[in-house]
Design a protein around this motif. Structure first.
Motif, PDB file in Angstrom:
ATOM      1  N   GLN A   1       7.460  26.959  48.220  1.00 34.02           N
ATOM      2  CA  GLN A   1       6.567  27.118  48.758  1.00 34.02           C
ATOM      3  C   GLN A   1       5.350  26.806  48.291  1.00 34.02           C
ATOM      4  O   GLN A   1       4.180  26.344  48.870  1.00 34.02           O
ATOM      5  CB  GLN A   1       6.165  28.913  48.611  1.00 34.02           C
ATOM      6  N   LEU A   2       5.144  26.461  46.914  1.00 34.30           N
ATOM      7  CA  LEU A   2       3.962  25.484  46.242  1.00 34.30           C
ATOM      8  C   LEU A   2       3.966  24.046  46.846  1.00 34.30           C
ATOM      9  O   LEU A   2       2.983  23.633  47.117  1.00 34.30           O
ATOM     10  CB  LEU A   2       4.377  25.197  44.753  1.00 34.30           C
ATOM     11  N   ARG A   3       5.129  23.464  47.302  1.00 31.54           N
ATOM     12  CA  ARG A   3       5.105  22.136  47.634  1.00 31.54           C
ATOM     13  C   ARG A   3       4.190  22.286  49.086  1.00 31.54           C
ATOM     14  O   ARG A   3       3.348  21.301  49.447  1.00 31.54           O
ATOM     15  CB  ARG A   3       6.599  21.682  47.986  1.00 31.54           C
ATOM     16  N   GLN A   4       4.775  23.259  49.920  1.00 24.86           N
ATOM     17  CA  GLN A   4       3.970  23.218  51.442  1.00 24.86           C
ATOM     18  C   GLN A   4       2.471  23.674  51.114  1.00 24.86           C
ATOM     19  O   GLN A   4       1.668  23.158  51.778  1.00 24.86           O
ATOM     20  CB  GLN A   4       4.760  24.470  51.971  1.00 24.86           C
ATOM     21  N   GLU A   5       2.275  24.504  50.086  1.00 27.84           N
ATOM     22  CA  GLU A   5       0.901  24.935  49.954  1.00 27.84           C
ATOM     23  C   GLU A   5       0.035  23.632  49.370  1.00 27.84           C
ATOM     24  O   GLU A   5      -0.953  23.528  49.849  1.00 27.84           O
ATOM     25  CB  GLU A   5       0.748  26.015  48.850  1.00 27.84           C
ATOM     26  N   ALA A   6       0.568  22.920  48.767  1.00 27.38           N
ATOM     27  CA  ALA A   6      -0.362  21.849  47.966  1.00 27.38           C
ATOM     28  C   ALA A   6      -0.269  20.796  49.105  1.00 27.38           C
ATOM     29  O   ALA A   6      -1.506  20.147  49.404  1.00 27.38           O
ATOM     30  CB  ALA A   6       0.579  21.216  46.731  1.00 27.38           C
ATOM     31  N   LEU A   7       0.570  20.415  49.719  1.00 30.65           N
ATOM     32  CA  LEU A   7       0.284  19.305  51.021  1.00 30.65           C
ATOM     33  C   LEU A   7      -0.577  19.664  52.188  1.00 30.65           C
ATOM     34  O   LEU A   7      -1.085  19.028  52.607  1.00 30.65           O
ATOM     35  CB  LEU A   7       1.756  18.991  51.623  1.00 30.65           C
ATOM     36  N   GLY A   8      -0.496  21.335  52.274  1.00 28.27           N
ATOM     37  CA  GLY A   8      -1.269  21.550  53.358  1.00 28.27           C
ATOM     38  C   GLY A   8      -2.680  22.168  52.941  1.00 28.27           C
ATOM     39  O   GLY A   8      -3.531  22.506  53.787  1.00 28.27           O
TER      40      GLY A   8
ATOM     41  N   TYR B   1      -3.615  14.710  42.701  1.00 27.28           N
ATOM     42  CA  TYR B   1      -2.562  14.948  41.495  1.00 27.28           C
ATOM     43  C   TYR B   1      -1.277  15.072  42.126  1.00 27.28           C
ATOM     44  O   TYR B   1      -0.109  15.231  41.478  1.00 27.28           O
ATOM     45  CB  TYR B   1      -2.843  16.230  40.643  1.00 27.28           C
ATOM     46  N   LEU B   2      -0.989  14.672  43.329  1.00 25.52           N
ATOM     47  CA  LEU B   2       0.305  14.909  43.846  1.00 25.52           C
ATOM     48  C   LEU B   2       1.128  13.676  43.582  1.00 25.52           C
ATOM     49  O   LEU B   2       2.222  13.449  43.866  1.00 25.52           O
ATOM     50  CB  LEU B   2       0.195  15.104  45.464  1.00 25.52           C
ATOM     51  N   PHE B   3       0.211  12.374  43.739  1.00 26.81           N
ATOM     52  CA  PHE B   3       0.921  10.993  44.009  1.00 26.81           C
ATOM     53  C   PHE B   3       0.715  10.190  42.694  1.00 26.81           C
ATOM     54  O   PHE B   3       0.024  10.616  41.863  1.00 26.81           O
ATOM     55  CB  PHE B   3       0.140  10.332  45.110  1.00 26.81           C
ATOM     56  N   ALA B   4       1.460   8.911  42.708  1.00 23.30           N
ATOM     57  CA  ALA B   4       1.234   8.294  41.607  1.00 23.30           C
ATOM     58  C   ALA B   4      -0.040   7.682  41.153  1.00 23.30           C
ATOM     59  O   ALA B   4      -0.800   7.623  42.162  1.00 23.30           O
ATOM     60  CB  ALA B   4       2.108   6.953  41.689  1.00 23.30           C
ATOM     61  N   SER B   5      -0.360   7.510  39.998  1.00 23.14           N
ATOM     62  CA  SER B   5      -1.659   6.830  39.490  1.00 23.14           C
ATOM     63  C   SER B   5      -1.311   5.707  38.983  1.00 23.14           C
ATOM     64  O   SER B   5      -0.367   5.182  38.483  1.00 23.14           O
ATOM     65  CB  SER B   5      -2.403   7.828  38.677  1.00 23.14           C
TER      66      SER B   5
ATOM     67  N   ALA C   1      -3.607  15.703  23.906  1.00 23.34           N
ATOM     68  CA  ALA C   1      -3.145  15.624  25.407  1.00 23.34           C
ATOM     69  C   ALA C   1      -2.170  16.498  25.707  1.00 23.34           C
ATOM     70  O   ALA C   1      -1.220  16.915  25.035  1.00 23.34           O
ATOM     71  CB  ALA C   1      -2.805  14.107  25.751  1.00 23.34           C
ATOM     72  N   TRP C   2      -2.345  17.253  26.751  1.00 25.01           N
ATOM     73  CA  TRP C   2      -1.352  18.000  27.622  1.00 25.01           C
ATOM     74  C   TRP C   2      -1.509  17.949  28.932  1.00 25.01           C
ATOM     75  O   TRP C   2      -2.108  17.102  29.379  1.00 25.01           O
ATOM     76  CB  TRP C   2      -1.475  19.422  27.165  1.00 25.01           C
ATOM     77  N   VAL C   3      -0.565  18.694  29.762  1.00 23.04           N
ATOM     78  CA  VAL C   3      -0.393  18.591  31.326  1.00 23.04           C
ATOM     79  C   VAL C   3      -1.091  20.064  31.759  1.00 23.04           C
ATOM     80  O   VAL C   3      -0.776  21.028  31.386  1.00 23.04           O
ATOM     81  CB  VAL C   3       0.864  18.325  31.621  1.00 23.04           C
ATOM     82  N   ALA C   4      -1.812  19.794  32.951  1.00 26.44           N
ATOM     83  CA  ALA C   4      -2.414  20.749  33.711  1.00 26.44           C
ATOM     84  C   ALA C   4      -1.692  20.803  34.903  1.00 26.44           C
ATOM     85  O   ALA C   4      -1.467  19.806  35.669  1.00 26.44           O
ATOM     86  CB  ALA C   4      -3.980  20.819  34.123  1.00 26.44           C
ATOM     87  N   VAL C   5      -0.926  21.980  35.459  1.00 32.29           N
ATOM     88  CA  VAL C   5      -0.192  21.990  36.530  1.00 32.29           C
ATOM     89  C   VAL C   5      -0.763  23.054  37.493  1.00 32.29           C
ATOM     90  O   VAL C   5      -1.210  24.236  37.182  1.00 32.29           O
ATOM     91  CB  VAL C   5       1.321  22.595  36.025  1.00 32.29           C
ATOM     92  N   TRP C   6      -1.013  22.400  38.667  1.00 38.11           N
ATOM     93  CA  TRP C   6      -1.441  23.456  39.860  1.00 38.11           C
ATOM     94  C   TRP C   6      -0.447  24.324  40.284  1.00 38.11           C
ATOM     95  O   TRP C   6       0.695  23.795  40.992  1.00 38.11           O
ATOM     96  CB  TRP C   6      -1.981  22.469  41.286  1.00 38.11           C
ATOM     97  N   CYS C   7      -0.593  25.550  40.109  1.00 38.66           N
ATOM     98  CA  CYS C   7       0.476  26.866  40.338  1.00 38.66           C
ATOM     99  C   CYS C   7       0.134  27.619  41.380  1.00 38.66           C
ATOM    100  O   CYS C   7       0.616  28.766  41.679  1.00 38.66           O
ATOM    101  CB  CYS C   7       0.762  27.548  39.017  1.00 38.66           C
ATOM    102  N   GLY C   8      -0.722  26.999  42.606  1.00 40.31           N
ATOM    103  CA  GLY C   8      -0.870  27.682  43.754  1.00 40.31           C
ATOM    104  C   GLY C   8      -2.410  28.320  43.595  1.00 40.31           C
ATOM    105  O   GLY C   8      -2.781  28.357  42.559  1.00 40.31           O
ATOM    106  N   ALA C   9      -2.933  28.574  44.819  1.00 42.95           N
ATOM    107  CA  ALA C   9      -4.134  29.036  44.788  1.00 42.95           C
ATOM    108  C   ALA C   9      -4.412  30.248  44.156  1.00 42.95           C
ATOM    109  O   ALA C   9      -5.734  30.345  43.448  1.00 42.95           O
ATOM    110  CB  ALA C   9      -4.484  29.285  46.413  1.00 42.95           C
ATOM    111  N   GLN C  10      -3.443  31.412  43.879  1.00 43.07           N
ATOM    112  CA  GLN C  10      -3.666  32.287  43.034  1.00 43.07           C
ATOM    113  C   GLN C  10      -3.853  32.284  41.789  1.00 43.07           C
ATOM    114  O   GLN C  10      -4.918  32.752  40.975  1.00 43.07           O
ATOM    115  CB  GLN C  10      -2.683  33.325  43.353  1.00 43.07           C
ATOM    116  N   LEU C  11      -3.015  31.248  41.363  1.00 47.84           N
ATOM    117  CA  LEU C  11      -3.031  31.097  39.616  1.00 47.84           C
ATOM    118  C   LEU C  11      -3.824  30.040  39.348  1.00 47.84           C
ATOM    119  O   LEU C  11      -4.311  29.721  38.408  1.00 47.84           O
ATOM    120  CB  LEU C  11      -1.714  30.932  38.890  1.00 47.84           C
ATOM    121  N   GLY C  12      -4.092  29.008  40.206  1.00 53.57           N
ATOM    122  CA  GLY C  12      -4.858  27.820  39.982  1.00 53.57           C
ATOM    123  C   GLY C  12      -4.197  26.898  38.963  1.00 53.57           C
ATOM    124  O   GLY C  12      -2.914  26.763  38.889  1.00 53.57           O
ATOM    125  N   TRP C  13      -4.914  26.216  38.108  1.00 51.66           N
ATOM    126  CA  TRP C  13      -4.141  25.336  37.065  1.00 51.66           C
ATOM    127  C   TRP C  13      -4.109  25.935  35.849  1.00 51.66           C
ATOM    128  O   TRP C  13      -4.696  26.734  35.126  1.00 51.66           O
ATOM    129  CB  TRP C  13      -5.535  24.306  36.906  1.00 51.66           C
TER     130      TRP C  13
END
Length: 290
Positions: free
Chosen positions: A97-104, A116-120, A226-238
């Motif tokens: 579900q998260l993948r679909q939400e992020a791409l959409g 933050y979905l693609f290589a940098s 340094a640490w990592v922020a993960v997008w966990c969907g619109a409800q939870l955010g980063w």
């Protein structure tokens, strides 16, 4: 919790240089659960040019310049911040579900997951890291559980070894050697999560210098962390995940900047005319006002 933060950097050159220009990314960025009470940035000597800007990404940048000759630069950042970050209310949506939400998403704000979905530049795609991450997660796992699995694996299987790597070490090399420091662990985790369609960002900041009584001191508290922020969907955010210490980035973590990788949030970079050797010394102190 209110923290007083002091960060002093001294850059000295073997012989004076000229036409020096620097990008300074040490002013804290406003963030949910993090309120900036006061801040001050000072330079010695005073720069001939100085402008403050926002961006790109979640970054406050000060651009300074010296037209004459420069033999030493002292940068001192001091600020007071109130941290009130809470654990996530739940484990978030399933990965599929998260993948679909992020791409959409059509979000174009600075907190959009899209960049933050693609290589940098530094966190580039790597099949070995992607295969490793795929074995740790499944599409039917909730996002917080899946990201925690990658964080746990890095903390368990990688050795924290200062000096084993440098700021130029690519994530693939740190992954192959299973050693490094917080910057390496964050980059490996970012590459791993992005390989599975999960938006992941690089965060630079600070840790509480002295822990509360009865708690262990966090690794990396003597310098920027340094640490990592993960997008966990619109409800939870980063949500922040610290693979060096195997914990969520909550009350002991102070965010300075967030970008795609270290190149976006490097505390200091710049150019000058000359070929002098340079030395950089840093002192960091994070004091909690109990």
């Amino acid at each position: 919790m209110i923290y007083e933060v002091s960060h002093r950097t001294t850059i000295s050159y073997g012989v004076p240089v000229s036409q020096a220009r620097f990008n300074i990314r040490l002013r804290p960025y406003g963030w949910p659960g993090q309120a900036i009470i006061a801040q001050k940035l000072e330079f010695g000597p005073q720069p001939d040019e100085w402008r403050d800007e926002v961006g790109p990404y979640c970054v406050n940048r000060s651009v300074i310049g010296y037209s004459g000759r420069l033999s030493e630069l002292v940068i001192e950042s001091r600020f007071t911040v109130d941290i009130d970050k809470r654990p996530p209310a739940d484990d978030g949506p399933m990965l599929r579900q998260l993948r679909q939400e992020a791409l959409g998403t059509r979000d174009l704000s600075v907190l959009s997951p899209a960049p933050y979905l693609f290589a940098s530049r530094i966190a580039d795609a790597n099949s070995a890291i992607g295969d490793w991450a795929g074995d740790l997660m499944s599409s039917e796992q909730p996002i917080v559980t899946a990201a925690s699995a990658v964080m746990n694996a890095i903390h368990r299987d990688f050795a924290y070894r200062p000096g084993a790597t440098s700021s130029a070490t690519p994530p693939a090399e740190a992954f192959a050697r299973r050693e490094g420091v917080c910057q390496d662990f964050a980059h490996v985790m970012i590459v791993a999560l992005r390989s599975q369609g999960i938006p992941a960002a690089y965060v630079s900041g600070y840790l509480r210098t002295e822990p509360p009584p009865g708690q262990e001191r966090l690794v990396g508290a003597d310098a920027m962390h340094a640490w990592v922020a993960v997008w966990c969907g619109a409800q939870l955010g980063w949500i922040g995940f610290d693979p060096t210490n195997d914990c969520l980035a909550l009350g002991n973590h102070i965010l300075i900047a967030m970008g795609r990788d270290y190149a976006d949030v490097s505390p200091i970079d710049g150019t000058f005319v000359g070929s002098a050797p340079q030395n950089m010394a840093t002192a960091v102190d994070v004091i909690a006002q109990d």
